[in-house]
Design an enzyme around this catalytic site. Structure first.
Site, PDB file in Angstrom:
ATOM      1  N   GLY A 128       0.785  -1.231   0.000  1.00 52.31           N
ATOM      2  CA  GLY A 128       0.000   0.000   0.000  1.00 52.31           C
ATOM      3  C   GLY A 128       0.816   1.280   0.000  1.00 52.31           C
ATOM      4  O   GLY A 128       0.247   2.373   0.076  1.00 52.31           O
ATOM      5  N   GLU A 365      14.058   3.242  -5.935  1.00 49.23           N
ATOM      6  CA  GLU A 365      14.736   4.229  -5.069  1.00 49.23           C
ATOM      7  C   GLU A 365      14.318   5.669  -5.378  1.00 49.23           C
ATOM      8  O   GLU A 365      15.146   6.567  -5.474  1.00 49.23           O
ATOM      9  CB  GLU A 365      16.252   4.045  -5.156  1.00 49.23           C
ATOM     10  CG  GLU A 365      16.637   2.717  -4.502  1.00 49.23           C
ATOM     11  CD  GLU A 365      18.116   2.456  -4.538  1.00 49.23           C
ATOM     12  OE1 GLU A 365      18.871   3.301  -4.031  1.00 49.23           O
ATOM     13  OE2 GLU A 365      18.514   1.398  -5.050  1.00 49.23           O
TER      14      GLU A 365
END
Ligand SMILES: Cc1cc2nc3c(=O)[nH]c(=O)nc-3n(C[C@H](O)[C@H](O)[C@H](O)COP(=O)(O)OP(=O)(O)OC[C@H]3O[C@@H](n4cnc5c(N)ncnc54)[C@H](O)[C@@H]3O)c2cc1C
Length: 386
Positions: A128, A365
């Site tokens: 989520g 990232e």
């Protein structure tokens, strides 16, 4: 500003280049096909000292910092992005310890990673919550000498081979990033297990998987830094690695151009070598310009980390390097596939692997959009002044 690598960095570049060419390149296609983690390449990196390049000498590394790691990663990514990721993980899973760990934590984990006795991974993303890290829901509550962790992480690179994980959790829910803490979780922790693989289109040599915490009991001394102050550590960890992701992009772009250039020198159409068609050589010229720009951004950002600048002021420079070089890798793979025509699209040639491997770089990232959010905020806040 000095744009030259010093003697030690040049020697590392030579070593990494040789290892990449002789050991990594011949294995790249096979590890992509099988999706198996290449233990033999890990052993080569261990035996040549490349695993320890980014870690300090006092922890059995070679002390060449993020700049050194970026050099090794760039050379490796010219041939194989999975192998480049194996090197990157030596800091992705340890930077938070380096920045915020106790002496005991540093002494226990850092030398083990530098010498290949242990492998580490970094776990922030959840089903989520990805970009919106303040929204993670994996929780930790104190219970005597332990913390009890519950939740699920996903997309954790190197999860199946890691001995320990840097895990971001919520110790105080409902207050976003301010309630975040970071733990070191060892693989045999009761209540913890590695779950299903996240199936993916590229970088297949380093498996990516879920982590499942069901009342996992983590010793309290495995808290990294202070409770509820983990967000700063997570950001420092990510910031310090962005130049290394940029180096993956840079190396990938260079690998694409080197391969397509060689191809274009040999293939003939309409009575000329491909390289003699301006439409083709301009594509390569454009990529060469962007490679040199990416190189400057990447190593400027790497030097900032090595100079101890991992906070807010330096963040936009990490974001520029990461976004620019990872987007360049994608453009390079796209254009170089075009230069090679149907051979570029063929699974018999490496270009389609470069194309698939490059695609994740603008997502991992911090996505390209999030990098632009960081750069824009730096402009708005006045951290970036022109
Ligand atoms: C191969 C691979 C390896 C990975 N390895 C790791 C790992 O080792 N450890 C780990 O923790 N995670 C890992 N990840 C997860 C990765 O870091 C996340 O996928 C990434 O942070 C994006 O999160 P998300 O996928 O949930 O996308 P979301 O956050 O849901 O974003 C979806 C889209 O919306 C955009 N978006 C979101 N917010 C904004 C905004 N504010 N403004 C503009 N655009 C926005 C994003 O840019 C993206 O395009 C990996 C992912 C992949 C694919």
């Amino acid at each position: 500003m000095d744009f030259e690598f010093n003697a030690e960095q040049k020697a590392l570049q030579q070593l990494a280049r040789q290892v990449a060419k002789e050991k990594v390149a011949p294995r790249a296609a096979e590890m992509d096909e099988t999706g198996e983690y290449p233990e033999d390449i890990f052993a080569v990196f261990r035996d040549t000292g490349l695993l320890g390049v980014g870690l300090p000498e006092e922890y059995e590394g070679s002390g060449l910092g993020i700049t050194g790691l970026a050099i090794a990663v760039e050379e490796t990514a010219k041939y194989c992005n999975s192998s480049a990721l194996m090197l990157l993980l030596t800091r992705l899973g340890t930077s938070a310890i380096l920045f915020g760990g106790t002496d005991a934590q540093k002494k226990h984990y850092l030398p083990a990673v530098a010498t290949g006795r242990m492998r580490s991974a970094f776990a922030l993303t959840e089903p989520g919550a990805g970009s919106d890290s303040g929204n993670i829901s994996t929780s930790a509550r104190r219970d005597g000498k332990h913390y009890v962790l519950n939740g699920t992480k996903q997309w954790i690179s190197g999860a199946t081979v890691a001995d320990f994980f840097i895990v971001a959790v919520k110790t105080t829910p409902g207050i976003g990033n301010k309630g975040m803490s970071v733990f070191i979780v060892e693989k045999d922790t009761p209540g913890f297990r590695v779950g299903a693989h996240n199936k993916k289109m590229g970088v297949k040599g380093v498996p990516t998987a879920e982590l499942i915490f069901e009342d996992a009991r983590v010793p309290a001394e495995n808290l990294l830094g202070r409770e509820n102050e983990g967000f700063k550590l997570v950001m420092a960890n990510l910031n310090s690695l962005r130049p290394v992701v940029a180096a993956r992009g840079l190396g990938t772009a260079e690998g694409c151009v080197a391969y397509a250039l060689q191809y274009a020198r040999e293939r003939e159409t309409f009575g000329k070598k491909l390289i003699e068609h301006q439409a083709i050589n301009f594509m390569l010229a454009e990529l060469a310009m962007q490679i040199e720009a990416a190189r400057l951004l990447t190593y400027q950002a790497a030097k900032m980390v090595d100079d101890g600048k991992v906070g807010k002021q330096a963040a936009p420079y990490f974001s520029m390097a990461k976004a620019f070089a990872s987007e360049l890798a994608n453009r390079a793979a796209y254009d170089c596939m075009q230069i090679m025509g149907s051979y570029g699209y063929s699974t018999e040639y490496p270009m389609e692997r470069y194309f698939r491997d490059a695609r994740q770089l603008t997502i991992v990232e911090g996505t390209s959009q999030i990098q632009r959010v960081i750069i824009a905020n730096a402009l708005i806040d006045g951290d970036l002044k022109y």
